[in-house]
Design a protein around this motif. Structure first.
Motif, mmCIF file in Angstrom:
data_model
loop_
_atom_site.group_PDB
_atom_site.id
_atom_site.type_symbol
_atom_site.label_atom_id
_atom_site.label_comp_id
_atom_site.label_asym_id
_atom_site.label_seq_id
_atom_site.Cartn_x
_atom_site.Cartn_y
_atom_site.Cartn_z
ATOM 1 N N LEU A 198 -6.439 4.881 10.478
ATOM 2 C CA LEU A 198 -5.409 5.920 10.461
ATOM 3 C C LEU A 198 -4.674 5.943 9.126
ATOM 4 C CD1 LEU A 198 -3.466 8.003 11.712
ATOM 5 C CD2 LEU A 198 -2.238 6.090 12.763
ATOM 6 N N LEU A 199 -4.264 4.776 8.631
ATOM 7 C CA LEU A 199 -3.526 4.725 7.374
ATOM 8 C C LEU A 199 -4.376 5.215 6.207
ATOM 9 C CD1 LEU A 199 -1.599 1.370 7.808
ATOM 10 C CD2 LEU A 199 -0.592 3.621 7.560
ATOM 11 N N ALA A 200 -5.638 4.831 6.175
ATOM 12 C CA ALA A 200 -6.514 5.319 5.110
ATOM 13 C C ALA A 200 -6.635 6.835 5.163
ATOM 14 C CB ALA A 200 -7.886 4.670 5.218
ATOM 15 N N THR A 201 -6.736 7.391 6.364
ATOM 16 C CA THR A 201 -6.819 8.840 6.509
ATOM 17 C C THR A 201 -5.531 9.498 6.039
ATOM 18 O OG1 THR A 201 -8.280 8.532 8.423
ATOM 19 C CG2 THR A 201 -7.290 10.707 8.137
ATOM 20 N N LEU A 202 -4.392 8.934 6.427
ATOM 21 C CA LEU A 202 -3.110 9.499 6.030
ATOM 22 C C LEU A 202 -2.813 9.309 4.548
ATOM 23 C CD1 LEU A 202 -0.869 8.455 9.059
ATOM 24 C CD2 LEU A 202 -1.823 10.716 8.571
ATOM 25 N N SER A 203 -3.540 8.428 3.869
ATOM 26 C CA SER A 203 -3.343 8.253 2.431
ATOM 27 C C SER A 203 -3.774 9.482 1.649
ATOM 28 C CB SER A 203 -4.137 7.040 1.933
ATOM 29 O OG SER A 203 -5.523 7.353 1.797
ATOM 30 N N ALA A 204 -4.569 10.354 2.281
ATOM 31 C CA ALA A 204 -5.167 11.527 1.634
ATOM 32 C C ALA A 204 -6.161 11.132 0.556
ATOM 33 C CB ALA A 204 -4.101 12.473 1.074
ATOM 34 N N GLY A 205 -6.494 9.842 0.490
ATOM 35 C CA GLY A 205 -7.473 9.352 -0.463
ATOM 36 C C GLY A 205 -8.782 9.015 0.224
ATOM 37 N N PHE A 258 4.379 7.503 10.448
ATOM 38 C CA PHE A 258 3.837 6.210 10.883
ATOM 39 C C PHE A 258 4.928 5.166 10.740
ATOM 40 C CE2 PHE A 258 1.472 2.229 10.341
ATOM 41 C CZ PHE A 258 0.561 2.322 11.382
ATOM 42 N N SER A 259 5.041 4.298 11.761
ATOM 43 C CA SER A 259 6.103 3.290 11.744
ATOM 44 C C SER A 259 5.589 1.984 12.325
ATOM 45 C CB SER A 259 7.308 3.790 12.553
ATOM 46 O OG SER A 259 8.367 2.852 12.525
ATOM 47 N N TYR A 260 6.147 0.873 11.831
ATOM 48 C CA TYR A 260 5.804 -0.444 12.380
ATOM 49 C C TYR A 260 6.946 -1.413 12.107
ATOM 50 C CZ TYR A 260 4.341 -1.130 7.478
ATOM 51 O OH TYR A 260 4.279 -1.183 6.100
ATOM 52 N N PRO A 261 7.137 -2.381 13.016
ATOM 53 C CA PRO A 261 8.196 -3.375 12.816
ATOM 54 C C PRO A 261 7.759 -4.433 11.816
ATOM 55 C CG PRO A 261 7.009 -3.853 14.828
ATOM 56 C CD PRO A 261 6.417 -2.583 14.276
ATOM 57 N N ARG A 262 8.758 -5.068 11.208
ATOM 58 C CA ARG A 262 8.458 -6.133 10.242
ATOM 59 C C ARG A 262 9.167 -7.435 10.607
ATOM 60 N NH1 ARG A 262 9.446 -2.894 4.735
ATOM 61 N NH2 ARG A 262 11.234 -2.120 5.915
ATOM 62 N N THR A 263 9.491 -7.548 11.887
ATOM 63 C CA THR A 263 10.043 -8.785 12.435
ATOM 64 C C THR A 263 9.324 -9.089 13.735
ATOM 65 O OG1 THR A 263 11.744 -7.678 13.757
ATOM 66 C CG2 THR A 263 12.316 -8.228 11.474
ATOM 67 N N ALA A 264 9.625 -10.242 14.309
ATOM 68 C CA ALA A 264 8.979 -10.673 15.555
ATOM 69 C C ALA A 264 9.753 -10.238 16.789
ATOM 70 C CB ALA A 264 8.809 -12.187 15.547
ATOM 71 N N GLN A 265 10.755 -9.369 16.638
ATOM 72 C CA GLN A 265 11.538 -8.913 17.783
ATOM 73 C C GLN A 265 11.250 -7.437 18.079
ATOM 74 O OE1 GLN A 265 13.379 -10.488 15.056
ATOM 75 N NE2 GLN A 265 12.855 -12.398 16.092
ATOM 76 N N PHE A 277 0.827 -1.207 0.000
ATOM 77 C CA PHE A 277 0.000 0.000 0.000
ATOM 78 C C PHE A 277 0.863 1.260 0.000
ATOM 79 C CE2 PHE A 277 -1.527 3.098 3.242
ATOM 80 C CZ PHE A 277 -2.533 3.719 2.506
ATOM 81 N N LEU A 278 1.891 1.290 0.832
ATOM 82 C CA LEU A 278 2.724 2.485 0.943
ATOM 83 C C LEU A 278 3.567 2.705 -0.305
ATOM 84 C CD1 LEU A 278 3.828 2.086 4.659
ATOM 85 C CD2 LEU A 278 2.277 3.817 3.750
ATOM 86 N N TYR A 279 4.198 1.649 -0.800
ATOM 87 C CA TYR A 279 5.062 1.819 -1.965
ATOM 88 C C TYR A 279 4.255 2.132 -3.228
ATOM 89 C CZ TYR A 279 9.522 0.515 0.186
ATOM 90 O OH TYR A 279 10.677 0.507 0.938
#
Length: 752
Positions: free
Chosen positions: A501-508, A576-583, A473-475
């Motif tokens: 939140l992400l949909a709102t921040l998409s400006a779409g 906006f940030s999120y991890p992409r591993t299990a640590q 979605f972001l890329y």
């Protein structure tokens, strides 16, 4: 460019136009903005584009000597240019041009056939075989929703080339998007050519390729997108241009509660009417309703011709309850017994309606020109757009764009046929004031969309928005937004805070699909005003430059993406940030990385705390597995005050709440906008001392100031007079608030 240089450039241009005496030579060069230089050697046919700023050079050879090599100057939609113009023949006569621009770091290549061509595979210009070998590559796959790829895909996708410093170039076709393809692997070859399968091209066929350079990756994307749009002469829609962009809506597509599903006691129409009535009673301000593929006649045949089954076997087995191609684009009486227009009138909401491919068994084939699964007959488009316009449809969603292209070979092999499909759609819709949304589009269809001012949005991720789709979605939002198309995340449920939140921040668009009784009003009102108007950023949420570098290295660093709102020189960044591993992982960003150029307060929306950060210093935070972080980064104004905005909104200072924000030496002046039914808004921000807050229009309450954190809060009340907000005409009220630093207020009172 300096004024002296600009005047000199314009003088040269006028000289060329008036004297019409191009210079000729065996090797010539033209220079453009940012140290770009294009050269061509007549004897060898070798051409080169060099960036002195980056130390990059891209070169190739025409494999034949050129004749009539000359330099010309002029102006096109991109601005003042100088170009190398030449002819060569191998195997057939062609004219070529390499154009640089005075004000933009863009190089435009063009190739025109002077005779008919029976072997279009030779139509490949530029074809670089010499270039920096350490560049990373990024592009978009030739699949539905144009998913991102850190390899260079061979289709009509832009290719992003970048280095470890985030210097970047974007190269793509600049015309004939339905027929073209990037070719090569970025190691031995980088070229722009045509699709396989094209049998012939007419004399005069012209193809163009654009290369845009940027000191940063996202800068290069923006320059590239603006260049393509300028070449098309297109104006792109604002992020509130139609109902789908402006308002909260309810969706019934795949992943929503009422996708091929309804309350058996009420029926389809009754279920949706009951939902609308409940939302009105609860004060949930949906302002449109989307109808997916379930409302019209379809076959049981899939795109490859295989027989299918009913979509939902335990529902009545009518022609609506099928998952095949379009048979007839009319409301099925089992769904809407009184027709589409009557249903719309009862619910009192505008509609967004879906369509898919035309089935080979459809009677439309006997009445209209249809190739494969695509209508290329303007009369067909006029018929269906006329039908939906009578039911107050405001947006037409063309789904299955990839399938239509892949199963209609003429769209990608016969000049003009692909354009007949998309042009016919856009023109018929525009004549009736209907906007367009693309879904399941290929990269080439995003590029083709630059031609249509009424294409307002496009889906950029797969069905049913969820965490596993966030990266794509972001890329792909980067692709859409560079081209002025607003990204759509797809449907989710109202209690899913991060998706909302992400949909709102998409400006779409922002659209939900809850079952009746499961709606979360409080969450939704963090995204929208009480009248359903979305409070959104100016720009969509996209990955910061550093993400391309780390993701190209497959390092699994946390994703960091940002969007912006610009109030004059005050740019707020939403991170906006999120991890992409299990640590548990650490992540950081600097103000420059998120587009803020001065000291700022970084407000952590999860903890309600803020920290003042100097430009150049990193902001570091920790992420637990499965967690997310959201920061609002607000620059410190000249008065020393940082106004965050509405404390109850995801985007606290979006233009639909803070319409304008003036940065004066001793004060901030905020024009605060309210829905007609909103009584007050709570503003907050940070300062070293409690600010003096007064209202020039409307009124304010007492300022509450925390000496330790520097946070201030104040309630603001609107003036009673109503205004009509453009473009929707919604009634709004306003307050104009002055926030003055306490020290300057004391100086002012002493002076007077």
């Amino acid at each position: 460019m300096s004024m002296r240089a600009r005047v000199g450039y314009q003088t040269l241009w006028l000289t060329w136009v008036l004297l019409a005496s191009p210079c000729r030579g065996e090797s010539l060069a033209v220079e453009g903005a940012h140290g770009l230089r294009a050269t061509l050697d007549a004897a060898s046919g070798r051409y080169q584009v060099r960036s002195r700023e980056f130390g990059w050079a891209f070169a190739g050879t025409l494999a034949a000597p050129v004749s009539e090599l000359s330099v010309h100057e002029g102006r096109d939609r991109l601005g003042l240019y100088r170009e190398l113009r030449f002819r060569w023949q191998r195997p057939l006569a062609r004219e070529g041009r390499i154009r640089t621009y005075a004000d933009q770091p863009i190089v435009l290549f063009s190739e025109t056939s002077e005779t008919a061509i029976s072997d279009p595979s030779a139509f490949r210009f530029p074809r670089f075989t010499e270039f920096p070998r350490d560049l990373r590559g990024f592009s978009y796959q030739n699949r539905a929703f144009a998913p991102p790829s850190f390899t260079l895909e061979e289709n009509a996708t832009p290719w992003l080339l970048f280095d470890a410093r985030a210097h970047a170039a974007v190269i793509s076709p600049a015309a004939n998007f339905m027929l073209t393809s990037m070719q090569g692997d970025g190691k031995a070859e980088i070229s722009s050519g045509l699709n396989a399968g094209i049998a012939s091209l007419p004399a005069g066929f012209k193809h163009q390729t654009l290369i845009a350079f940027g000191a940063q990756i996202n800068t290069a994307w923006e320059i590239w997108g603006r260049g393509l749009l300028a070449l098309e002469g297109a104006r792109r829609p604002a992020n509130d241009a139609d109902a789908g962009l402006r308002y909260l809506g309810y969706w019934t597509d795949n992943g929503a509660s009422y996708y091929y599903n309804y309350d058996r006691q009420r029926g389809y129409a009754g279920t949706l009417q009951g939902l609308v009535e409940r939302y009105r009673a609860e004060g949930i301000p949906i302002r449109y309703l989307q109808l997916d593929s379930w409302w019209y006649y379809k076959t049981l045949t899939d795109p490859s011709g295989q027989a299918g089954t009913p979509k939902t076997p335990d529902l009545p087995l009518g022609e609506w309850n099928r998952y095949g191609g379009l048979f007839k684009y009319e409301a099925h009486p089992a769904v809407f017994p009184d027709g589409l227009a009557a249903f719309q009138s009862r619910i009192g909401l505008p509609l967004i309606v879906h369509n898919r491919w035309i089935d080979p068994a459809s009677p439309y084939h006997q009445r209209y020109h249809i190739t494969g699964l695509a209508a290329i007959d303007p009369a067909w488009w006029q018929e269906i757009m006329g039908y939906i316009a009578s039911a107050h449809v405001v947006t037409y969603e063309q789904d299955w764009m990839n399938v239509i292209y892949e199963h209609s070979p003429a769209l990608g092999t016969t000049p003009g046929t692909g354009e007949a499909f998309t042009d016919g759609m856009a023109r018929a819709a525009e004549q009736r004031g209907i906007s367009l949304q693309y879904s399941m589009a290929l990269p080439r269809q995003f590029l083709q969309g630059t031609r249509y001012e009424n294409l307002t949005s496009a889906r950029v991720s797969g069905d049913r928005f969820e965490r596993s789709k966030w990266d794509a979605f972001l890329y792909t939002s980067r692709l859409a937004s560079a081209l002025g198309i607003w990204p759509w995340s797809d449907v989710f449920m109202s209690a899913e805070t991060d998706n909302l939140l992400l949909a709102t921040l998409s400006a779409g668009p922002v659209g939900i699909g809850d079952p009746i009784g499961a709606e979360d009003r409080a969450s939704l009102l963090r995204a929208v005003r009480a009248d359903g108007v979305i409070i959104k950023p100016d720009t969509p949420l996209v990955p910061i430059d550093a993400m391309y570098i780390t993701d190209a290295a497959q390092s699994d660093e946390p994703m960091i993406a940002c969007a912006h709102t610009d109030h004059g020189e005050l740019r707020t960044s939403y991170v906006f940030s999120y991890p992409r591993t299990a640590q548990r992982v650490w992540a950081s960003f600097t103000l420059a990385q998120v587009g803020v150029s001065r000291d700022a307060y970084v407000y952590d929306t999860r903890t309600g705390s803020a920290r003042r950060l100097a430009a150049g210093l990193p902001f570091t935070f920790r992420l637990a597995p499965g967690a997310t972080a959201y920061f609002v980064v607000v620059p410190v104004a000249r008065s020393g005050i940082a106004l965050i905005g509405d404390r109850n909104k995801f985007v606290p200072d979006g233009r639909k709440r803070i319409a304008t924000l003036g940065d004066e030496p001793e004060r901030l002046i905020a024009r605060v906008r309210f829905a007609a039914q909103e009584r007050s808004v709570h503003l907050f921000g940070y300062a070293t001392r409690a600010p003096l807050v007064t209202a020039g229009k409307g009124t304010t309450g007492m300022v509450i100031f925390d000496q330790v954190s520097g946070r201030f809060d104040v309630e603001v009340f609107p003036d009673p007079g109503e205004l009509g907000e453009s473009p929707g005409g919604d009634p709004v009220r306003e307050a104009i608030v002055s926030l003055r630093s306490r020290s300057s207020a004391l100086v002012s009172s002493t002076t007077h």
